[in-house]
Design an enzyme around this catalytic site. Structure first.
Site, PDB file in Angstrom:
ATOM      1  N   CYS A  51       0.788  -1.061   0.125  1.00 39.21           N
ATOM      2  CA  CYS A  51      -0.090   0.058  -0.097  1.00 39.21           C
ATOM      3  C   CYS A  51       0.829   1.188   0.060  1.00 39.21           C
ATOM      4  O   CYS A  51       0.521   2.258  -0.769  1.00 39.21           O
ATOM      5  CB  CYS A  51      -1.111   0.121   1.217  1.00 39.21           C
ATOM      6  SG  CYS A  51      -1.675  -1.357   1.634  1.00 39.21           S
ATOM      7  N   ASP A  83      -2.537  -3.727   7.354  1.00 35.86           N
ATOM      8  CA  ASP A  83      -3.760  -4.471   7.934  1.00 35.86           C
ATOM      9  C   ASP A  83      -3.454  -6.040   7.278  1.00 35.86           C
ATOM     10  O   ASP A  83      -3.925  -7.140   7.930  1.00 35.86           O
ATOM     11  CB  ASP A  83      -4.943  -4.044   7.480  1.00 35.86           C
ATOM     12  CG  ASP A  83      -5.378  -2.866   8.389  1.00 35.86           C
ATOM     13  OD1 ASP A  83      -4.468  -2.484   8.949  1.00 35.86           O
ATOM     14  OD2 ASP A  83      -6.803  -2.479   8.268  1.00 35.86           O
ATOM     15  N   CYS A 124      -2.192   2.523   3.321  1.00 32.89           N
ATOM     16  CA  CYS A 124      -2.966   1.394   3.893  1.00 32.89           C
ATOM     17  C   CYS A 124      -4.017   2.083   4.810  1.00 32.89           C
ATOM     18  O   CYS A 124      -4.073   3.120   4.843  1.00 32.89           O
ATOM     19  CB  CYS A 124      -2.043   0.767   4.714  1.00 32.89           C
ATOM     20  SG  CYS A 124      -2.704  -1.192   5.199  1.00 32.89           S
ATOM     21  N   ASP A 125      -4.989   1.230   5.113  1.00 35.10           N
ATOM     22  CA  ASP A 125      -6.211   1.630   5.644  1.00 35.10           C
ATOM     23  C   ASP A 125      -6.235   2.722   6.804  1.00 35.10           C
ATOM     24  O   ASP A 125      -6.899   3.720   6.645  1.00 35.10           O
ATOM     25  CB  ASP A 125      -6.970   0.423   6.434  1.00 35.10           C
ATOM     26  CG  ASP A 125      -7.408  -0.686   5.490  1.00 35.10           C
ATOM     27  OD1 ASP A 125      -7.011  -0.366   4.220  1.00 35.10           O
ATOM     28  OD2 ASP A 125      -7.790  -1.638   5.918  1.00 35.10           O
ATOM     29  N   LYS A 126      -5.486   2.282   7.901  1.00 40.23           N
ATOM     30  CA  LYS A 126      -5.555   3.608   8.998  1.00 40.23           C
ATOM     31  C   LYS A 126      -4.677   4.785   8.742  1.00 40.23           C
ATOM     32  O   LYS A 126      -4.672   5.644   9.306  1.00 40.23           O
ATOM     33  CB  LYS A 126      -4.974   2.702  10.288  1.00 40.23           C
ATOM     34  CG  LYS A 126      -5.875   1.378  10.676  1.00 40.23           C
ATOM     35  CD  LYS A 126      -7.215   1.695  10.427  1.00 40.23           C
ATOM     36  CE  LYS A 126      -7.885   0.470  10.698  1.00 40.23           C
ATOM     37  NZ  LYS A 126      -7.562  -0.597   9.608  1.00 40.23           N
ATOM     38  N   CYS A 196      -5.382  -2.484  -1.536  1.00 37.84           N
ATOM     39  CA  CYS A 196      -6.378  -3.469  -2.184  1.00 37.84           C
ATOM     40  C   CYS A 196      -7.487  -2.645  -2.891  1.00 37.84           C
ATOM     41  O   CYS A 196      -7.903  -1.642  -2.721  1.00 37.84           O
ATOM     42  CB  CYS A 196      -7.214  -3.990  -1.054  1.00 37.84           C
ATOM     43  SG  CYS A 196      -6.292  -5.215   0.185  1.00 37.84           S
ATOM     44  N   GLU A 446      -9.519  -6.254  13.450  1.00 42.07           N
ATOM     45  CA  GLU A 446     -10.413  -6.731  12.420  1.00 42.07           C
ATOM     46  C   GLU A 446     -10.431  -8.334  12.501  1.00 42.07           C
ATOM     47  O   GLU A 446      -9.687  -8.923  12.661  1.00 42.07           O
ATOM     48  CB  GLU A 446      -9.968  -6.253  11.300  1.00 42.07           C
ATOM     49  CG  GLU A 446      -9.997  -4.668  10.944  1.00 42.07           C
ATOM     50  CD  GLU A 446      -9.411  -4.298   9.670  1.00 42.07           C
ATOM     51  OE1 GLU A 446      -8.899  -5.182   8.859  1.00 42.07           O
ATOM     52  OE2 GLU A 446      -9.798  -3.157   9.327  1.00 42.07           O
ATOM     53  N   SER A 472     -12.814  -6.050   8.483  1.00 40.10           N
ATOM     54  CA  SER A 472     -11.985  -5.255   7.246  1.00 40.10           C
ATOM     55  C   SER A 472     -13.221  -4.900   6.026  1.00 40.10           C
ATOM     56  O   SER A 472     -14.214  -5.320   6.143  1.00 40.10           O
ATOM     57  CB  SER A 472     -11.347  -6.272   6.535  1.00 40.10           C
ATOM     58  OG  SER A 472     -10.712  -5.973   5.457  1.00 40.10           O
TER      59      SER A 472
END
Length: 565
Positions: A51, A83, A124-126, A196, A446, A472
């Site tokens: 990511c 993640d 990435c996500d966070k 993703c 998650e 997730s």
């Protein structure tokens, strides 16, 4: 030059700043460079996740843009927790914690060095909400830019991504896929750098960044490997200096109740990640706005699902980019009367003005609101006797919206995962994982590893899963998370025993434990918190400070002011 004196002049002007200037000269600055405003350029660049692996070229382009605009860039990096690599083991406790670490670390650097403005790159996500939280907290001229999603892989003529690999494990356990096929698919799933590719948490929060006005239009859905990203990164660097010169809004001008409601609508309309229900209240908190899960629920309930995106639908971020990106979704919502058109954007224009030339829906990836896939959003907030403060479920793609069954209670994720691996559960069960909330985990893990196993075993809608932990954005099936109050706080989830009947009604937004109040009161008299290993380090501090999920799981009082001078 800026209308107001740049904050960075604290570090360069006057005889007593001679030592400061020597440090700047040691970094290659001369008089002309020191006379410019100082702009921090932060990213989560690193080799711990695809990511963030490709962010370096984009940050370099942004630095060029800052210089072109008349500022001087100072690059620095902050942490990220992947993640994908922390999933389904104890490392996932660090994922949500990293959101706070990112916001705190960026604040420390910008305030400590008296930077005038900020450009931030997340992958990435966070990292996305963490950087946006920092920008709103600092309220300095800021531009956010997402690093982009990876391209999907191809396996046997069909697109595949990491979520297929997770679900493939369940298929092997169920006997519907061979280990050799899984190994073959594994090689194909993630062919490029980037996040993703579905409408999971990273792409959802990228869409939020554009909708809130913190990012330039067109940056969210463009794949990570597209060279056009470099031009957008340069434009982001130039834009932040324009804002610094007084030609654009500050983060707290952009993050308002109206723009937050717009962001909720974008999430609902695209079947986005349930994590948005956690991150939007946290971003609002930084602006001093009380925006709870109830506020999120109200918008989700009135917004139609119009984008056919994975995991509930058919298409990926790349497809939405070709169909007009975030702007196409927002244009359809605005035309249907579901957005506040007077909210501001990064350019200073209103959202309605900025969408005047945006493309309309293509009818496949994005539909008009009168041709919606579902009358209400793809994400629903449930409330009831099991979740007085609320819980979140993604209904996009679900065939079953009402479910009732007996509870199977697990005290942690590992216990449930082991039962799922052994197929020690039955159709009709309601699997409950507790003690995984913000405090109870701590860190609110998650559960994609568990939910993907269930789905891969072909049981995605034959059982339900309920937890005070998180899911997730790639999770699909009847999976309900973020239940509040969490078990560690003595919420109703802590009082459930095996065999209790649980009823889920997504159509009526209800989540109920079918046990009498008298019986629950009796159980509460004998309840004691779940014992866990003693904590130290960052998790100890986090567990002491973190608030409830329905308020964003934040760790400070919000709306922070900073004395100048």
């Amino acid at each position: 030059m800026p209308v107001n004196k740049p904050r960075s002049r604290l570090t360069v002007e006057g005889m007593d700043r001679t030592p400061h200037r020597t440090f700047l000269r040691a970094m290659g600055l001369d008089e002309e460079a020191m006379a410019r405003p100082f702009v921090g350029v932060v990213s989560t660049q690193g080799e711990n996740t695809p990511c963030s692996l490709g962010l370096k070229t984009q940050t370099e382009a942004a630095k060029t843009g800052v210089v072109m605009g008349g500022g001087w860039p100072f690059e620095f990096t902050t942490v990220s927790v992947s993640d994908g690599l922390s999933m389904n083991h104890r490392g996932m406790r660090m994922s949500l914690v990293s959101r706070e670490l990112i916001a705190d670390s960026v604040e420390a650097v910008v305030r400590g060095h008296a930077y005038d403005a900020l450009v931030g790159f997340g992958g990435c996500d966070k990292t996305l909400p963490g950087l946006m939280m920092a920008m709103v907290r600092l309220n300095c001229p800021s531009v956010f830019m997402y690093g982009g999603a990876m391209l999907p892989g191809q396996w046997r003529g069909a697109p595949v991504s990491t979520v297929n690999a997770y679900e493939g494990i369940g298929a092997v356990i169920a006997g519907t896929m061979s280990e050799a096929d899984l190994a073959s698919m594994e090689v194909a799933c993630s062919p490029t750098v980037g996040a993703c590719p579905g409408q999971f948490t990273a792409n959802t929060m990228a869409m939020v960044s554009e909708t809130l006005g913190l990012a330039l239009p067109g940056t969210a859905m463009m794949p990570a490997v597209f060279s056009e990203r470099l031009a957008l990164a340069r434009a982001s660097g130039q834009a932040v200096v324009r804002i610094l010169d007084g030609h654009g809004p500050l983060p707290r001008d952009l993050v308002t109740r109206k723009s937050l409601e717009n962001a909720c609508a974008a999430v609902a309309a695209t079947g986005g990640s349930t994590n948005a229900g956690l991150h939007l209240p946290a971003i609002a908190h930084e602006a001093g706005i009380v925006f709870t899960l109830d506020d999120v629920a109200a918008v989700f309930q009135r917004t139609p699902l119009i984008a056919d995106l994975q995991p509930g639908g058919r298409y990926l971020a790349r497809d939405l980019h070709y169909a007009g990106g975030v702007q196409a979704v927002l244009r359809a919502l605005l035309d249907g009367g579901y957005l506040h058109g007077d909210a501001l954007t990064l350019s200073g224009a209103t959202l309605a003005q900025s969408l005047a030339t945006a493309p309309g829906p293509d009818g496949a990836v994005v539909r008009a609101t009168d041709q919606a896939l579902h009358a209400t959003g793809g994400v629903v907030v449930l409330k009831g006797t099991l979740a007085p403060q609320g819980a979140l479920v993604k209904i996009a793609g679900l065939k079953t919206l009402v479910f009732e069954g007996p509870a199977r209670v697990f005290e942690c994720e590992e216990d449930c995962t082991q039962a799922v691996r052994e197929r020690a559960y039955a159709a009709g069960d309601v699997l409950i994982i507790r003690n995984e909330g913000p405090v109870g985990g701590p860190g609110m893990r998650e559960m994609l590893g568990t939910t993907a196993l269930i789905y891969g075993q072909g049981m995605g809608e034959q059982v339900a899963l309920i937890t005070d932990g998180r899911f997730s954005g790639a999770t699909r099936g009847l999976c309900i998370g973020y239940v509040g109050p969490e078990a560690a706080a003595g919420g109703p989830l802590a009082l459930v025993v095996d065999g209790d009947r649980v009823r889920i009604d997504c159509a009526q937004a209800r989540l109920d434990l079918l046990v009498s109040e008298d019986e629950l009161a009796r159980r509460a008299l004998h309840w004691t918190p779940n014992l866990r290993q003693p904590l130290a380090g960052v998790l100890e501090k986090y567990a002491r400070l973190v608030g409830p999920a329905y308020l964003g799981a934040v760790t400070h009082s919000g709306n922070m002011a900073w004395p100048e001078g």
